[in-house]
Design a protein around this motif. Sequence first.
Motif, PDB file in Angstrom:
ATOM      1  N   ILE A  49      15.194  55.420 -14.307  1.00  9.73           N
ATOM      2  CA  ILE A  49      14.694  56.008 -13.743  1.00  9.73           C
ATOM      3  C   ILE A  49      14.114  55.246 -12.477  1.00  9.73           C
ATOM      4  O   ILE A  49      13.409  53.781 -12.719  1.00  9.73           O
ATOM      5  N   ALA A  50      14.695  55.371 -11.590  1.00 11.47           N
ATOM      6  CA  ALA A  50      14.236  54.938  -9.929  1.00 11.47           C
ATOM      7  C   ALA A  50      12.939  54.640  -9.357  1.00 11.47           C
ATOM      8  O   ALA A  50      12.694  56.487  -9.603  1.00 11.47           O
ATOM      9  N   TRP A  51      11.749  53.998  -9.682  1.00  7.77           N
ATOM     10  CA  TRP A  51      10.485  54.097  -9.539  1.00  7.77           C
ATOM     11  C   TRP A  51      10.577  53.394  -8.145  1.00  7.77           C
ATOM     12  O   TRP A  51       9.873  52.650  -7.734  1.00  7.77           O
ATOM     13  N   LYS A  52      10.931  54.201  -7.092  1.00  7.40           N
ATOM     14  CA  LYS A  52      10.853  53.181  -5.298  1.00  7.40           C
ATOM     15  C   LYS A  52       9.486  53.891  -4.577  1.00  7.40           C
ATOM     16  O   LYS A  52       9.304  54.868  -4.664  1.00  7.40           O
ATOM     17  N   PRO A  53       8.698  52.983  -5.011  1.00  5.42           N
ATOM     18  CA  PRO A  53       7.603  53.144  -4.632  1.00  5.42           C
ATOM     19  C   PRO A  53       7.323  53.162  -2.662  1.00  5.42           C
ATOM     20  O   PRO A  53       8.522  52.537  -2.303  1.00  5.42           O
ATOM     21  N   THR A  54       6.585  54.380  -2.171  1.00  7.02           N
ATOM     22  CA  THR A  54       6.558  53.496  -1.016  1.00  7.02           C
ATOM     23  C   THR A  54       5.557  53.330  -0.269  1.00  7.02           C
ATOM     24  O   THR A  54       4.356  53.721  -1.014  1.00  7.02           O
ATOM     25  N   ALA A  92       0.224  52.043   3.735  1.00  7.92           N
ATOM     26  CA  ALA A  92      -0.564  51.329   4.035  1.00  7.92           C
ATOM     27  C   ALA A  92      -0.310  49.778   3.957  1.00  7.92           C
ATOM     28  O   ALA A  92       0.244  49.829   2.545  1.00  7.92           O
ATOM     29  N   PRO A  93      -0.870  49.342   4.701  1.00  7.90           N
ATOM     30  CA  PRO A  93      -0.630  47.503   3.913  1.00  7.90           C
ATOM     31  C   PRO A  93      -1.458  47.245   2.877  1.00  7.90           C
ATOM     32  O   PRO A  93      -2.169  47.132   2.612  1.00  7.90           O
ATOM     33  N   GLY A  94      -0.204  47.304   1.992  1.00  2.00           N
ATOM     34  CA  GLY A  94      -0.776  46.520   0.419  1.00  2.00           C
ATOM     35  C   GLY A  94      -1.344  47.926  -0.230  1.00  2.00           C
ATOM     36  O   GLY A  94      -1.556  48.088  -1.390  1.00  2.00           O
ATOM     37  N   VAL A  95      -0.675  49.077   0.269  1.00  3.58           N
ATOM     38  CA  VAL A  95      -0.935  50.628  -0.621  1.00  3.58           C
ATOM     39  C   VAL A  95       0.607  50.869  -0.628  1.00  3.58           C
ATOM     40  O   VAL A  95       0.614  51.169   0.658  1.00  3.58           O
ATOM     41  N   TYR A  96       0.467  51.328  -1.974  1.00  2.00           N
ATOM     42  CA  TYR A  96       1.843  52.268  -2.276  1.00  2.00           C
ATOM     43  C   TYR A  96       1.593  53.569  -2.512  1.00  2.00           C
ATOM     44  O   TYR A  96       0.758  53.429  -3.403  1.00  2.00           O
TER      45      TYR A  96
END
Length: 170
Positions: free
Chosen positions: A154-159, A162-166
């Motif tokens: 299960i791929a958890w691709k974070p978006t 903001a800089p440093g915030v996913y």
Amino acid sequence: MPDGLQAYCRECAAEYYRQRQEAKGKRVRERGQVPPGHKRCPQCEEVKPHSEWERNKSSSDGWASYCRACRAERNRVSYFKRKYGLGPAELEALVAEQRGVCCICLAARAEHVDHCHETGRVRGVLCFSCNAALGQFKDRPDVIRRAAAYVEGIAWKPTLVAPGVYQLPS
């Protein structure tokens, strides 16, 4: 005595000491012959050559009090008592409760005590790899769950929001 000598010879003084100790109910060890280049370990009560002893310049004979094997065991027991509050019997009971197997992988021998770094509470005994893995994940359950999901495909691709915030997908 004023002349710097004892009132009794060495053998008589030793016998008197033995009698006083036995009157108190204490046992006095018989003094045995130790060949040159050897020393008697008080824990295992074996006479061993100096090659099985650590050097200790501060002791009267220049050798450690206990042989290497006994010293290692004493250090191990002391470490677990000091670090986790576990005596040898408690540690053996903990491993026996798990049937000697790591709680996580259920394959390797349980040898490493796992504990909560915040509370210090002992959780169980793990193998080296599983204990190291928990340490690498900083004992964070959310990170461990994401790692498990990743391994399961299960791929958890974070978006990046903001800089440093996913933002993680729900």
